[in-house]
Write a protein that holds these residues in place. Structure first.
Motif, PDB file in Angstrom:
ATOM      1  N   GLN A   3       2.569  -2.910  -6.288  1.00 29.09           N
ATOM      2  CA  GLN A   3       1.213  -3.091  -5.417  1.00 29.09           C
ATOM      3  C   GLN A   3       0.695  -4.766  -4.910  1.00 29.09           C
ATOM      4  N   GLN A 241      -6.408  -0.426   1.330  1.00 27.03           N
ATOM      5  CA  GLN A 241      -5.878  -0.192  -0.342  1.00 27.03           C
ATOM      6  C   GLN A 241      -6.217   1.703  -0.384  1.00 27.03           C
ATOM      7  N   THR A 265      -0.291  -1.023  -1.218  1.00 28.23           N
ATOM      8  CA  THR A 265      -1.221  -0.663  -2.138  1.00 28.23           C
ATOM      9  C   THR A 265      -2.222   0.856  -2.196  1.00 28.23           C
TER      10      THR A 265
END
Length: 340
Positions: A3, A241, A265
């Motif tokens: 990530q 994200q 992410t």
């Protein structure tokens, strides 16, 4: 799977509370449809939180106070997401200079007819979305560091349950065949909010951290949105994200492959005792001796175990409790932690 950014336990607690507050709002709106502040997250009365979490052991005051103390003090609301507010048709625009006289083959003719047919179908769908107007979520901006949050709620209305069981896999038209197939019902919801969602994304500069958040149905739709936004605006890949809670499986292996590649992410928080994240089944259809629909999950699973006593609580209050206790955590990912 790697990530780009680490899981933020503190923000995660506020994210799930924002998503759950989004599920309270339609209940309030159904009783106060003429209220002037329906799109304002901070005006939802506390009593309606109790109505949503009736079957749960969720400490209502914790969620209400988080929204009205922490979130109110550290965020400003940018806007609300309603179905049908801005609808972007899926079809590609037809070249106005392409005349009938230039059609050279039957394939050209079928392609043109297919395009017009899709335009007609999309126009009918747009009418349906415009009548819906259901509020699906909110966009907020941090007053501390400027990061953005776009959060989508889970299922509340009966017609959304019908969307949830519309499990046929279909092409993800906002992109192309390289991006696989997705759940028909989830795609319908995203089609209804896509224009407004992308408008709110553009409220934030490409280099500003932008958290795309969703619970349950909202988690699945958020994953469709994340891939769409990043594929169309690759300059945002580093800043976006994704945090989802109790998300069902959104699409087939090709969709998941594209998602995991483009979305740098993405965290998917799962209560092992919650049945919703395991829907649709990985081979839904083959069980019923029908066409097989291979569903898969996207990357970033962070699992925990909490048996709250009933399916509704496992799906709602367990996530509030887990994030409040900072469970799950990345170091626990291989062995889900049990919450007593």
């Amino acid at each position: 799977m790697n990530q780009a950014f680490a899981y933020d336990e503190d923000l995660s607690y506020h994210f799930i509370n924002l998503a759950l507050a989004g599920e309270v709002q339609p209940i309030w709106e159904s009783a106060n449809s003429k209220h002037k502040d329906l799109d304002n997250l901070f005006t939802i009365p506390r009593d309606y939180y109790t109505d949503l979490f009736l079957a749960c052991k969720t400490p209502i005051d914790d969620i209400y106070n988080d929204i009205h103390d922490y979130v109110f003090n550290y965020y400003e609301q940018v806007g609300a997401v309603r179905i049908g507010e801005i609808v972007i048709p899926d079809y590609e625009e037809i070249d106005a200079n392409w005349t009938i006289s230039e059609i050279e083959t039957l394939e050209n003719m079928l392609e043109l007819l297919g395009s017009y047919s899709q335009m007609f179908t999309e126009s009918l769908s747009n009418i349906r979305y415009n009548f819906s107007r259901l509020l699906m979520g909110y966009a907020l901006r941090s007053t501390v560091d400027g990061h953005g949050v776009i959060v989508l709620r889970g299922t509340v209305h009966a017609d959304e349950w019908f969307n949830n069981i519309n499990y046929r896999l279909i092409p993800f038209h906002p992109l192309n065949a390289d991006y696989g197939l997705v759940h028909n019902g989830f795609r319908d919801v995203y089609k209804g909010i896509r224009g407004r969602y992308r408008q709110l994304v553009n409220e934030f500069a490409p280099d500003v951290p932008l958290y795309l958040v969703g619970h349950s149905l909202g988690g699945a739709v958020t994953q469709l949105a994340a891939l769409d936004v990043i594929a169309k605006s690759p300059e945002r890949a580093q800043s976006i994200q994704v945090y989802t809670y109790a998300s069902p499986r959104p699409g087939d292996p090709d969709f998941v492959r594209a998602y995991d590649e483009y979305v740098q992410t993405s965290y998917r928080i799962v209560n092992v005792c919650d049945m919703i994240p395991y829907m649709p089944f990985e081979e839904l259809g083959s069980i019923l001796n029908q066409t097989s629909y291979p569903y898969r999950h996207t990357k970033g699973e962070l699992a925990f175990v909490h048996q709250a006593g009933n399916p509704v609580a496992n799906h709602i209050s367990s996530y509030h409790l887990a994030t409040k206790m900072k469970v799950p955590a990345p170091m626990d990912a291989s062995t889900p932690k049990r919450i007593e």
